[in-house]
Motif scaffolding. Structure first.
Motif, short mmCIF file in Angstrom:
data_model
loop_
_atom_site.label_atom_id
_atom_site.label_comp_id
_atom_site.label_asym_id
_atom_site.label_seq_id
_atom_site.Cartn_x
_atom_site.Cartn_y
_atom_site.Cartn_z
N PHE A 377 -10.62 -27.53 26.33
CA PHE A 377 -11.06 -28.89 26.65
C PHE A 377 -10.40 -29.41 27.88
O PHE A 377 -10.71 -29.93 28.91
CB PHE A 377 -11.05 -29.84 25.65
N TRP A 378 -8.77 -29.61 27.80
CA TRP A 378 -8.08 -29.94 28.71
C TRP A 378 -7.99 -29.23 29.98
O TRP A 378 -7.85 -29.83 31.13
CB TRP A 378 -6.57 -30.23 28.22
N LEU A 379 -8.33 -27.90 30.00
CA LEU A 379 -8.16 -27.29 31.27
C LEU A 379 -9.36 -27.65 32.08
O LEU A 379 -9.38 -27.79 32.99
CB LEU A 379 -8.31 -25.50 30.68
N MET A 380 -10.60 -27.71 31.26
CA MET A 380 -11.92 -28.09 31.91
C MET A 380 -11.75 -29.20 32.54
O MET A 380 -12.34 -29.50 33.79
CB MET A 380 -13.25 -27.84 31.06
N LEU A 381 -11.23 -30.27 31.79
CA LEU A 381 -11.37 -31.43 32.29
C LEU A 381 -10.49 -31.65 33.63
O LEU A 381 -10.69 -32.42 34.54
CB LEU A 381 -10.63 -32.60 31.32
N SER A 382 -9.41 -30.73 33.92
CA SER A 382 -8.82 -30.67 34.92
C SER A 382 -9.10 -29.94 36.23
O SER A 382 -8.88 -29.94 37.25
CB SER A 382 -7.25 -30.18 34.72
N GLU A 383 -10.53 -29.31 35.91
CA GLU A 383 -11.17 -28.35 36.69
C GLU A 383 -12.33 -29.16 37.28
O GLU A 383 -12.59 -28.70 38.43
CB GLU A 383 -11.46 -27.15 36.30
#
Ligand code: BGC
Length: 467
Positions: A377-383
């Motif tokens: 989740f946190w990765l995708m939010l940053s991508e």
């Protein structure tokens, strides 16, 4: 040019590249201290509250307010963090956040009474809310494409380690009832975070957005080696030229799929129930008949360790197998273990071994979360958001995440009373199946794509799955 000279030049280029990569790892480790403080500060209260409750004679209602005040602060941080990340820059905002973390820790340690303590916890919460998404944002913007998932996941590893460290610190100080020290110790990572940040560069993407292409070029040279700089720089410049950077772009139809993915995953990460375990593990174990306090604490530490170890596994896999497979396996494992947990609570025949079935299924549940939904989740939010509005768009997803977190924290115990324990866990299980379907149909695969390629995908009006 003769052959040895050519060889030497190649060697030098490789060395610059390797140095750059090492520097990116260092900058990631420093930023991830933000994640560690996030984990420490949410975990520390579980042990501290036992002594605070006695010293300040808190009613059960007041105790709940003290515990959730940090979530309220996080919500404030999520609201203000986006605009500040775009205006001040990621790095400068994180330096400010380190100060706020320190202030919150000292404030809580010195609290003479409940009102003061509440204020200090809201302050610490504000720092958590900001760090929760600005640390992944910064890391994702300095990371090379092929290891971006791994680097951003380091933040989640630090977060889960922070939770375990806080449990151990609580355990160490429990004998002397020194709850003030439990809070005070956060000053150490906060200082390391603030001082470390002074030595790392600004995000090259933010620099381009602010019109400092020369500085961005210098940073890229340092972190990539001189060879790849111009390609990446012009890609970033091209993407900046495509947007105005207005709030209204968050509502543009072209960005709608990205907004739905971010907000959907944010809510899914919370309403599938992870924090009932993080906040209430000892209570759940007590429900299941593990009455000894030390066994319950040990089991909670065990759950925390499983969370760290499986996040490490995710970190290794995330750039190889991709985000989507991890997410789907993760949600399936969560749904399954929640059904088993509910079943264990509902069948009287199992009551003899209920305690151990509960421990085992909670371990599988947390492990499943850690290998996918947690870091992804946190990765995708940053991508997934365009550069010029990345901070603000991430802030919207982060607000959704912390609101859902608060909702679950405040409703879990009531749900177990109103619906009963089995139905409460089955409810989270059904929600996990819903989240699986959401992920299957709507979540894109961002592995191996540059942030600028992902942006171009939305601009072309394509479906998330087509990425
Ligand atoms: C979530 C937190 C959770 C933590 C547990 C994070 O990704 O956002 O709400 O407490 O993982 O590991």
């Amino acid at each position: 040019m003769d052959l040895t000279l050519l060889k030497e030049v190649r060697l030098m280029k490789n060395k610059a590249k390797a140095d750059g990569k090492r520097f990116v790892y260092l900058a990631t480790a420093i930023s991830a201290l933000g994640g560690m403080l996030f984990g420490y500060d949410i975990g520390v209260i579980s042990g501290a509250i036992l002594f605070i409750q006695k010293e300040f004679s808190l009613s059960p209602g007041m105790e709940e307010i003290v515990v959730s005040s940090v979530l309220l602060g996080s919500l404030v941080g999520a609201v203000v963090g986006g605009i500040l990340a775009d205006r001040l820059g990621r790095r400068r905002l994180l330096i400010l956040t380190a100060l706020v973390f320190g202030l919150g820790a000292i404030g809580a340690a010195l609290a003479p009474g409940t009102a003061w303590l509440l204020a200090a916890r809201v302050v610490a919460g504000t720092a958590i809310g900001i760090a929760s998404f600005v640390a992944p944002l910064y890391i994702s913007e300095i990371a090379p494409v092929d290891i971006r998932g791994k680097l951003v996941s380091i933040n989640q590893v630090a977060l889960t380690s922070g939770i375990v460290i806080s449990y151990l610190v609580d355990y160490a100080f429990a004998g002397s009832q020194a709850w003030r020290w439990m809070f005070a110790l956060a000053v150490i990572p906060a200082a390391a975070f603030g001082i470390g940040l002074i030595f790392i560069p600004n995000s090259p993407r933010w620099l381009v957005d602010r019109g400092h292409a020369d500085q961005a070029r210098a940073v890229l040279k340092r972190i990539r080696g001189p060879e790849q700089v111009e390609g990446e720089l012009s890609e970033i410049q091209h993407s900046v030229a495509q947007q105005k950077g207005h709030w209204s772009e968050l509502l543009s139809p072209l960005l709608r799929p990205a907004m739905i993915v971010g907000i959907g995953l944010a809510i899914a990460q919370q309403i599938t129930g992870i924090n009932t375990v993080i906040y209430y593990a000892p209570t759940i174990f007590r429900f299941a008949g593990l009455s000894s306090a030390s066994v319950a604490i040990l089991a909670s530490v065990g759950v925390g360790v499983v969370n760290v170890v499986l996040t490490l596994v995710a970190m290794q896999l995330i750039d190889r197998v991709g985000r989507r497979p991890l997410l789907l396996v993760s949600l399936a494992g969560m749904a399954l273990s929640l059904f088993v947990l509910g079943l264990a609570f509902s069948l009287p025949q199992l009551s003899g071994s209920l305690g151990w079935i509960a421990v085992a299924s909670l371990m599988v549940y947390v492990g499943s979360f850690a290998v996918g939904l947690g870091p992804v989740f946190w990765l995708m939010l940053s991508e997934i958001y365009p550069l010029r509005i990345r901070g603000r768009a991430m802030s919207v997803g982060t607000i959704a995440n912390w609101s859902a977190n608060l909702l679950v924290a405040l409703s879990f115990l009531t749900l177990t009373q109103v619906l009963g324990k089995p139905a409460t866990f089955w409810l989270y299980g059904v929600v996990s199946i819903g989240a699986w379907l959401f992920a299957f149909f709507l979540v894109p695969e961002t592995k191996g794509r540059s942030l600028e390629e992902i942006e171009a995908h939305w601009r072309a009006g394509k479906h998330p799955r087509a990425l």
